[in-house]
Design an enzyme around this catalytic site. Structure first.
Site, mmCIF file in Angstrom:
data_model
loop_
_atom_site.group_PDB
_atom_site.id
_atom_site.type_symbol
_atom_site.label_atom_id
_atom_site.label_comp_id
_atom_site.label_asym_id
_atom_site.label_seq_id
_atom_site.Cartn_x
_atom_site.Cartn_y
_atom_site.Cartn_z
ATOM 1 N N HIS A 1 5.650 32.969 66.762
ATOM 2 C CA HIS A 1 4.402 33.185 67.013
ATOM 3 C C HIS A 1 4.407 33.457 68.526
ATOM 4 O O HIS A 1 3.387 32.916 69.303
ATOM 5 C CB HIS A 1 4.234 31.431 66.881
ATOM 6 C CG HIS A 1 3.992 31.041 65.527
ATOM 7 N ND1 HIS A 1 2.690 31.056 65.020
ATOM 8 C CD2 HIS A 1 4.841 30.366 64.686
ATOM 9 C CE1 HIS A 1 2.630 30.707 63.735
ATOM 10 N NE2 HIS A 1 3.973 30.224 63.295
ATOM 11 N N LYS B 1 2.229 38.249 62.227
ATOM 12 C CA LYS B 1 1.111 37.545 63.054
ATOM 13 C C LYS B 1 0.596 38.541 64.013
ATOM 14 O O LYS B 1 -0.242 39.178 64.092
ATOM 15 C CB LYS B 1 1.881 36.367 63.333
ATOM 16 C CG LYS B 1 2.202 35.235 62.238
ATOM 17 C CD LYS B 1 2.998 34.191 62.594
ATOM 18 C CE LYS B 1 2.949 33.063 61.476
ATOM 19 N NZ LYS B 1 3.796 33.571 60.358
#
Length: 431
Positions: A236, A267
């Site tokens: 992340h 992501k």
């Protein structure tokens, strides 16, 4: 050759021939338990629109289609629609075709995949990189294989590690100790108790549900003091933090102190796939011994080329990262000013606390049906019971008008469902 039977005439039996056991009842019962606990998950039927992110088409259960705004995508920077990324994918698909042709052990490496691994190694300042089909697989295969190859390995795992890391630890078959989340004193206690043993510390940089950050440098210092290895999940954070998008370790100037850096291409980079970067020997060992690598079809060359284009672009451009942080901060400020229960974070993740699974689902449904805003409810087992939430992830494309619309929609939803405001939620949590 006999003709196949019509599909309508094929129906799987609900019980085993001659056994009298209704196997289907076990599956129905499991689903009924999920419904009873109010945590049965329903996935919205959504089609992303290239060039219009975060707008998407939502196909309702009745088949009608309407436009919605997505506020929970992990395509944090909108790189899945970036012209350079799309062009790399389409050009490579025209040149190489769609699939990879099999596992790398059978079909060999494709050049775009080799180039991508070199790009990722450079991103993290490591000798080598190894790409997997997903971030989940890279954690499960990476952790389990590394630990198995270290004699008498003790794994020290943060209490809030992602399920993929937990599964990697479990599949290693090694002894493990769980240290309290981001608790350096507890980690040091475990390292002292493990004196003389080989140890592998596995942890994340940004924890995706609470949005908090690990003290990466301090954990590296403990590892160096007690002779442990470090395995850092930057899923992340890659693309989002650091001068070139290398993650929190790059931002904090400690990449060189981390032994293994794991990340995702799905992501911040907007594609799909996972990877590890480390020494050449470690990556080669995982390549040679990890069943999840050996027996899995390789990432298609077009996807590898798209991912490499995204990594290369974000190495040289910080505009997306700057806009991302700016819009995340503005979203937090607007929601907090409206009295909504936003969990404080230092990152781009904006958790709005509900604290009840049924109400969390009701809030998500209301936002979608009444306000054309999509935010997936986060319930157990992703988060502990009683901490159910809406997890909002602003992007550079969520402008001020969309932030204002989101704020108004959340306030109306909180009023309609009589959900607790910030003061009540955090006072209850403190008790």
């Amino acid at each position: 050759m006999p003709e196949p039977r019509p599909a309508a005439s094929i129906s799987p039996p609900t019980q085993c021939q001659g056994s009298g056991t209704d196997y289907e009842a076990h599956f129905r019962g499991a689903l009924e338990r999920l419904h009873g606990e109010r945590r049965y998950r329903v996935f919205a039927d959504i089609e992303r629109i290239a060039g219009r992110f975060p707008i998407a088409h939502w196909r309702r259960p009745d088949g009608a289609t309407s436009e919605i705004t997505v506020w929970c995508s992990n395509d944090y920077l909108g790189m899945g629609q970036h012209p350079e990324v799309v062009a790399a994918l389409t050009e490579t698909a025209r040149r190489c075709g769609v699939g990879a042709g099999g596992t790398r052990n059978i079909a060999g490496n494709t050049s775009p995949l080799v180039d991508l691994e070199r790009e990722l190694a450079d991103l993290h300042g490591k000798e080598a990189g190894l790409v997997f089909t997903s971030g989940y697989v890279s954690n499960q295969a990476g952790i389990s294989t590394i630990a198995k190859l270290i004699p008498d390995c003790l794994i020290l795992s943060d209490a809030l590690n992602h399920n993929s890391m937990i599964e990697g630890v479990r599949h290693s078959g090694c002894e493990k100790r769980v240290f309290r989340h981001n608790d350096l004193a507890h980690l040091e206690e475990l390292l002292i108790a493990a004196a003389g043993r080989n140890a592998l510390i596995v942890f994340e940089s940004v924890y995706s549900m609470d949005g908090d950050v690990a003290p990466v440098g301090a954990i590296c210092a403990l590892a160096e003091r007690y002779g442990a290895m470090t395995y850092l999940d930057e899923v992340h954070a890659v693309g989002l933090y650091g001068r070139r998008g290398g993650g929190i370790a790059e931002r904090d100037g400690v990449m060189h102190r981390v032994d293994v850096i794991e990340g995702t291409l799905a992501k911040g980079f907007g594609c799909v796939g996972g990877y590890i970067t480390a020494s050449a020997a470690l990556c080669d060992a995982v390549r040679s011994f990890a069943p999840a690598f050996i027996f899995t079809t390789a990432l298609p060359p077009a996807i590898a080329a798209a991912a490499r284009a995204s990594v290369r672009y974000l190495k040289r451009s910080s505009a997306e990262r700057d806009a991302h942080q700016r819009q995340a901060a503005r979203t937090k400020a607007a929601l907090e000013a409206a009295g909504l229960p936003v969990l404080p974070t230092d990152t781009h993740i904006v958790p709005v606390m509900v604290g009840d699974a049924e109400l969390c689902k009701a809030a998500a449904d209301h936002l979608l049906e009444r306000h054309a805003i999509y935010i997936q409810p986060i319930n157990y087992p992703t988060v502990p019971r009683g901490t159910e939430r809406l997890r909002i992830t602003p992007s550079p494309f969520h402008d001020e008008a969309r932030i204002a619309a989101l704020t108004a929609a959340l306030v109306e939803t909180w009023d309609t469902l009589d959900l607790p405001r910030a003061g009540a939620v955090f006072a209850q949590a403190a008790e």
